[in-house]
Scaffold this active site. Structure first.
Site, mmCIF file in Angstrom:
data_model
loop_
_atom_site.group_PDB
_atom_site.id
_atom_site.type_symbol
_atom_site.label_atom_id
_atom_site.label_comp_id
_atom_site.label_asym_id
_atom_site.label_seq_id
_atom_site.Cartn_x
_atom_site.Cartn_y
_atom_site.Cartn_z
ATOM 1 C CE LYS A 239 -5.960 1.769 -0.434
ATOM 2 N NZ LYS A 239 -6.169 1.716 0.773
ATOM 3 C CE LYS B 271 -3.517 2.343 2.707
ATOM 4 N NZ LYS B 271 -4.532 2.071 3.936
HETATM 5 C C1 PBG Z 1 -7.506 2.869 5.387
HETATM 6 C C2 PBG Z 1 -7.947 2.718 4.218
HETATM 7 C C3 PBG Z 1 -7.646 3.840 3.271
HETATM 8 C C4 PBG Z 1 -8.381 3.489 1.865
HETATM 9 C C5 PBG Z 1 -8.802 2.148 1.972
HETATM 10 N N1 PBG Z 1 -8.416 1.811 3.386
HETATM 11 C C6 PBG Z 1 -7.320 5.134 3.382
HETATM 12 C C7 PBG Z 1 -5.948 5.546 3.596
HETATM 13 O O1 PBG Z 1 -4.922 4.593 3.787
HETATM 14 O O2 PBG Z 1 -5.404 6.856 3.943
HETATM 15 C C8 PBG Z 1 -8.074 4.234 0.538
HETATM 16 C C9 PBG Z 1 -9.000 3.480 -0.335
HETATM 17 C C10 PBG Z 1 -9.255 4.868 -1.683
HETATM 18 O O3 PBG Z 1 -8.771 6.015 -1.665
HETATM 19 O O4 PBG Z 1 -10.409 4.275 -2.382
HETATM 20 N N2 PBG Z 1 -8.601 2.190 6.333
#
Ligand code: PBG
Length: 325
Positions: A252, A199
């Site tokens: 992601k 991520k």
């Molecule tokens: C954290 C989480 C995030 C997203 C999914 N799970 C936000 C982050 O890490 O700041 C982002 C997903 C998206 O932008 O569609 N719970």
């Protein structure tokens, strides 16, 4: 002998053969629709930066999920917006928290829908960080050990509520092992874990932070999310999560990280999920609303690129739209 040329690339006349030799297919069965569940009753609030996406109270979420089930969507990923936030994000660890109630209601209303829960604390803490904070000489930092203990509690509340799969998204060190152990020692050894293994610390999460109201009140997530300049590091993260017991690996965001999807595909033998995040969705929607892009063709091309890169599962806000057309 005629001049050598790629005859198969010139099959304009034969749709049948073109379809037979197409290397990748986009299937509705691979798509997961994220859903934001808000506290309260009869709430259906469109998210400004994500046209077509809503914050729903549980009653409305059930109706929406029924509708998208009826057009063929078979899986949702749930995010919760609790009424009260605090320093530990305790709503996320309560059997009567927003997400736990939502899972119970959705499984009752639409039993065939495969329900995945986001496992994290950033939507539940008043500081907006992904776990427990602690003081350090340099200021407040995430306490990864204490956060893992809380993640183990959180995940059991999701399991008891009836979640079909859990998706830890915080990239907390050791979280997959902590979650796997908690599940295994409490009778949930068959519950799969989809890990957000790679991520990236990304600007593309911007609209999500409106949607889930989980922007950090200070600082950012660079201490635990990945640096966009790195790709070998993603392979190390994936390896560690597999060793800790992850069943599915997520990458992601999606579009800017297709190279990571392909490297993971070539290096590991594990199902891959890709998250086509909020900012990617917002860009397409904004351009389409201006008449600058053909939405359906653009979305189809983007989702197909995930398959070509090697993804099995695609988490996308476009899922319900694609199914409906
Ligand atoms: C954290 C989480 C995030 C997203 C999914 N799970 C936000 C982050 O890490 O700041 C982002 C997903 C998206 O932008 O569609 N719970």
């Amino acid at each position: 002998m005629s001049f050598p040329h790629n005859r198969l690339s010139r099959l304009r006349s034969s749709e049948v053969l073109r379809n037979m030799i197409a290397e990748n297919q986009l299937n509705l069965a691979d798509l997961v629709q994220p859903v934001f569940v808000h506290y309260g009753d009869n709430v259906e609030r469109e998210i400004g930066s994500m046209p077509g996406q809503y914050q729903f109270s549980i009653d409305r979420a059930c109706e929406y999920i029924r509708r998208i089930y009826d057009v063929g969507v078979r899986s949702v990923l749930l995010f919760g917006i609790p009424e009260k936030k605090n320093s530990t994000g305790s709503d996320a660890m309560s059997d009567s928290g927003i997400i736990q109630q939502a899972v119970r209601a959705i499984k009752r209303a639409v039993p065939g829908m495969f329900v995945i829960t986001d496992v994290c604390f950033c939507e539940y803490t008043d500081h907006g960080h992904c776990g427990v904070l602690t003081n350090s000489p340099g200021g407040m930092i995430l306490d990864h050990e204490a956060t893992c203990r809380n993640l183990a509690i959180q995940v059991l509340t999701h399991a008891r509520a009836g979640a079909d799969m859990v998706a830890p998204s915080g990239m907390i060190d050791g979280q997959i092992l902590a979650i796997r152990q908690a599940l295994d020692s409490n009778g949930y050894s068959n519950l799969p874990v989809m890990s957000y293994a790679a991520k990236y610390a990304s600007a593309f999460y911007g609209p999500f932070r409106d949607a889930a109201q989980g922007a950090p009140s200070f600082g950012d997530r660079r201490s635990h999310q990945m640096d966009p300049r790195n790709s070998d590091e993603a392979l190390r993260e994936v390896q560690q999560d597999i060793e800790q017991g992850a069943d599915i690996i997520m990458i992601k965001p999606g579009m800017p990280y297709l190279d990571i999807v392909r490297r993971v595909k070539d290096n590991f033998n594990i199902p891959i999920a890709v998250y086509n995040v909020s900012g990617e969705y917002a860009m397409v929607k904004a351009a389409a609303a201006n008449g600058w892009l053909n939405e359906k063709q653009t979305v189809t091309e983007i989702l197909t690129s995930f398959k070509r890169a090697g993804a099995d599962i695609i988490i996308t806000y476009h899922a319900a739209d694609i199914a409906d057309k």
